[in-house]
Design a protein around this motif. Structure first.
Motif, PDB file in Angstrom:
ATOM      1  N   CYS A  77     -46.417   9.228  -8.167  1.00 22.13           N
ATOM      2  CA  CYS A  77     -44.997   9.449  -8.425  1.00 22.13           C
ATOM      3  C   CYS A  77     -44.717  10.816  -9.047  1.00 22.13           C
ATOM      4  O   CYS A  77     -43.578  11.286  -8.984  1.00 22.13           O
ATOM      5  N   PRO A  94     -35.519  15.377  -3.334  1.00 25.47           N
ATOM      6  CA  PRO A  94     -35.131  13.950  -3.513  1.00 25.47           C
ATOM      7  C   PRO A  94     -35.798  13.036  -2.488  1.00 25.47           C
ATOM      8  O   PRO A  94     -36.231  11.935  -2.818  1.00 25.47           O
ATOM      9  N   GLU A  95     -35.873  13.506  -1.209  1.00 30.25           N
ATOM     10  CA  GLU A  95     -36.518  12.663  -0.197  1.00 30.25           C
ATOM     11  C   GLU A  95     -38.015  12.508  -0.497  1.00 30.25           C
ATOM     12  O   GLU A  95     -38.588  11.415  -0.310  1.00 30.25           O
ATOM     13  N   ARG A  97     -39.409  12.566  -3.470  1.00 33.52           N
ATOM     14  CA  ARG A  97     -39.543  11.595  -4.573  1.00 33.52           C
ATOM     15  C   ARG A  97     -39.402  10.162  -4.064  1.00 33.52           C
ATOM     16  O   ARG A  97     -40.141   9.265  -4.477  1.00 33.52           O
ATOM     17  N   GLY A  98     -38.415   9.934  -3.180  1.00 31.11           N
ATOM     18  CA  GLY A  98     -38.209   8.589  -2.649  1.00 31.11           C
ATOM     19  C   GLY A  98     -39.426   8.106  -1.870  1.00 31.11           C
ATOM     20  O   GLY A  98     -39.841   6.949  -2.009  1.00 31.11           O
ATOM     21  N   ARG A  99     -40.001   9.013  -1.040  1.00 26.18           N
ATOM     22  CA  ARG A  99     -41.190   8.603  -0.286  1.00 26.18           C
ATOM     23  C   ARG A  99     -42.361   8.335  -1.222  1.00 26.18           C
ATOM     24  O   ARG A  99     -43.171   7.436  -0.976  1.00 26.18           O
ATOM     25  N   VAL A 101     -42.210   7.119  -4.259  1.00 30.67           N
ATOM     26  CA  VAL A 101     -42.030   5.788  -4.847  1.00 30.67           C
ATOM     27  C   VAL A 101     -42.471   4.720  -3.855  1.00 30.67           C
ATOM     28  O   VAL A 101     -43.150   3.750  -4.214  1.00 30.67           O
ATOM     29  N   GLY A 102     -42.120   4.890  -2.578  1.00 33.09           N
ATOM     30  CA  GLY A 102     -42.560   3.942  -1.556  1.00 33.09           C
ATOM     31  C   GLY A 102     -44.071   3.925  -1.404  1.00 33.09           C
ATOM     32  O   GLY A 102     -44.679   2.859  -1.248  1.00 33.09           O
ATOM     33  N   ASP A 275     -35.608  -2.570 -10.272  1.00 36.85           N
ATOM     34  CA  ASP A 275     -35.266  -1.246 -10.787  1.00 36.85           C
ATOM     35  C   ASP A 275     -35.883  -1.062 -12.168  1.00 36.85           C
ATOM     36  O   ASP A 275     -35.704  -1.900 -13.057  1.00 36.85           O
ATOM     37  N   ASN A 282     -34.017  -4.312  -6.925  1.00 31.31           N
ATOM     38  CA  ASN A 282     -33.690  -3.028  -6.322  1.00 31.31           C
ATOM     39  C   ASN A 282     -33.203  -3.215  -4.885  1.00 31.31           C
ATOM     40  O   ASN A 282     -33.090  -4.338  -4.379  1.00 31.31           O
TER      41      ASN A 282
END
Length: 426
Positions: A77, A94-95, A97-99, A101-102, A275, A282
């Motif tokens: 992360c 941002p994308e 970071r989102g990936r 987290v996944g 979350d 979430n």
């Protein structure tokens, strides 16, 4: 930061977790190969299994402590984001970071699955060795009884034998400890007496079938409530031991205490589906629930008004505290209804009501939420006010596209906002 530097940081984070089967250099080389794939995935690559593969490889080289998960998730992360992004000004940050987290969620799930597979493989090996020794004891008693006793007493899993009347013949200390008993108090007693009425569940039913000669074996995961109130999760296998003529002589059970593994799996599942800031479900968990929700369905889409101004004026730490208060108030307001509240964005929330009676119930619930969430709240001696816009949507049948539920409620919310701008008195 390249894949090699990321691998070195990851290896450093794992230092002291366990004694791995590889040297530090070998670990860094292994992680470097994994980091190349993870960086590509964080940048939008299409390898869906890269994080789970990383988890499987760590378990394979003896990283089996829960700390290996938490430290690896932090690397994925944080450090992976730095390695994948083209600096802090990268518009794709941002994308990425989102990936990341996944990928962290996939890694945690893969780690749990790999731990279970490793434990079950060891379980199967122990069961096979025990059964082999038990069968040999019937045909070559003098030699094999000693071997059986060695396996029986020295095994790292629980082992017990039951006769065809349902009474315990003997058990080792580990089996007795799992059941909250001692090896001296169990022989001669019926299994039902030892377990007690609270534990006469599916596993006991299967044992009864074996005692009646209607089944040769079974395997299940069961929970046992001990007399001291503790609950133990047990992976239990039972098999019938037959003589040379095919008659069942006794039943043998092998049990593994999987309480810690189950707790870890439950914790990882919760972290992946809730979350971290508010503790609410979430967005992925909400959409998973939507796919099997019981119609009619009602949804409320909530958006906080003025939240950006709170962040700008008081700072994001205060903004985070406001979101936690909002989540607590939502939980309290929804507790009597059984509705599910989820955080689906920065200051956006959605409430799902299954078996909804109609739009009247939705409007009443929206009014209750509005009253609960707009009450002033105190932060460090200051009274803050948060506005809320709520849109509702009702569906007699569950749509084939679950996004339609959210979009309908979202659209209703924006219509209300636009109406309020045209007519401030509304």
């Amino acid at each position: 930061m390249g894949s090699w530097e990321l691998a070195q940081r990851w290896a450093g984070a794992l230092d002291g977790v366990v004694a791995p089967t590889l040297t530090r250099t070998q670990i860094e080389e292994m992680l470097a190969a994994l980091c190349t794939g993870l960086i590509d995935a964080a940048r939008g690559g299409d390898d869906p299994d890269v994080a789970r593969q990383a988890a499987r490889m760590l378990v394979a080289v003896n990283y089996r402590d829960p700390a290996a998960v938490s430290r690896s998730v932090r690397v994925i992360c944080e450090d992976l984001v730095v390695a994948a992004a083209d600096g802090p000004a990268d518009p794709a940050l941002p994308e990425i970071r989102g990936r990341a987290v996944g990928l962290a969620a996939d890694f945690a799930a893969g780690f749990t699955a790999a731990l279970r597979s490793a434990a079950l493989a060891e379980h199967e090996a122990t069961l096979a060795a025990t059964l082999a020794a038990a069968r040999e004891a019937e045909s070559r008693r003098a030699l094999s009884e000693a071997r059986f006793e060695a396996v029986f007493d020295g095994a790292l899993v629980g082992i017990g034998t039951v006769d065809m009347t349902g009474r315990v013949v003997n058990c080792n200390a580990i089996m007795a400890e799992m059941l909250g008993q001692t090896p001296e108090t169990m022989p001669g007693r019926t299994v039902a007496d030892i377990l007690g009425p609270d534990n006469l569940n599916y596993a006991f039913e299967q044992l009864q079938l074996m005692v009646a000669g209607e089944s040769d074996s079974f395997r299940t995961e069961t929970e046992h409530v001990r007399t001291d109130g503790r609950t133990t999760a047990i992976d239990l296998s039972m098999s019938a031991v037959r003589d040379t003529e095919g008659s069942i002589q006794f039943l043998i059970g092998v049990a593994v205490d999987v309480t810690e593994r189950k707790q870890l799996a439950d914790r990882l599942w919760h972290e992946a589906n809730h979350d971290a800031l508010t503790g609410l479900p979430n967005r992925p968990h909400l959409f998973s629930r939507l796919t099997c929700a019981g119609p009619p369905i009602g949804v409320c889409y909530l958006d906080l008004d003025g939240f950006k101004e709170i962040n700008d004026l008081w700072g994001h730490s205060v903004g985070d505290r406001v979101l936690r208060v909002v989540a607590d108030r939502m939980r309290e307001a929804l507790r009597p209804t059984g509705a599910l509240a989820a955080r689906i964005g920065g200051d956006e929330f959605l409430v799902l009501i299954e078996n909804c009676s109609g739009e009247t119930q939705l409007v009443d619930l929206a009014d209750e939420l509005l009253a609960a969430l707009t009450a002033p709240l105190e932060m460090d001696g200051h009274m803050l006010a948060v506005g809320v816009s709520i849109g509702v949507a009702f569906f007699e049948e569950l749509p084939t596209d679950t996004d339609e539920l959210v979009h309908a409620a979202d659209a209703a919310m924006y219509r209300k906002k636009n109406d309020a701008r045209r007519d401030p008195a509304r």
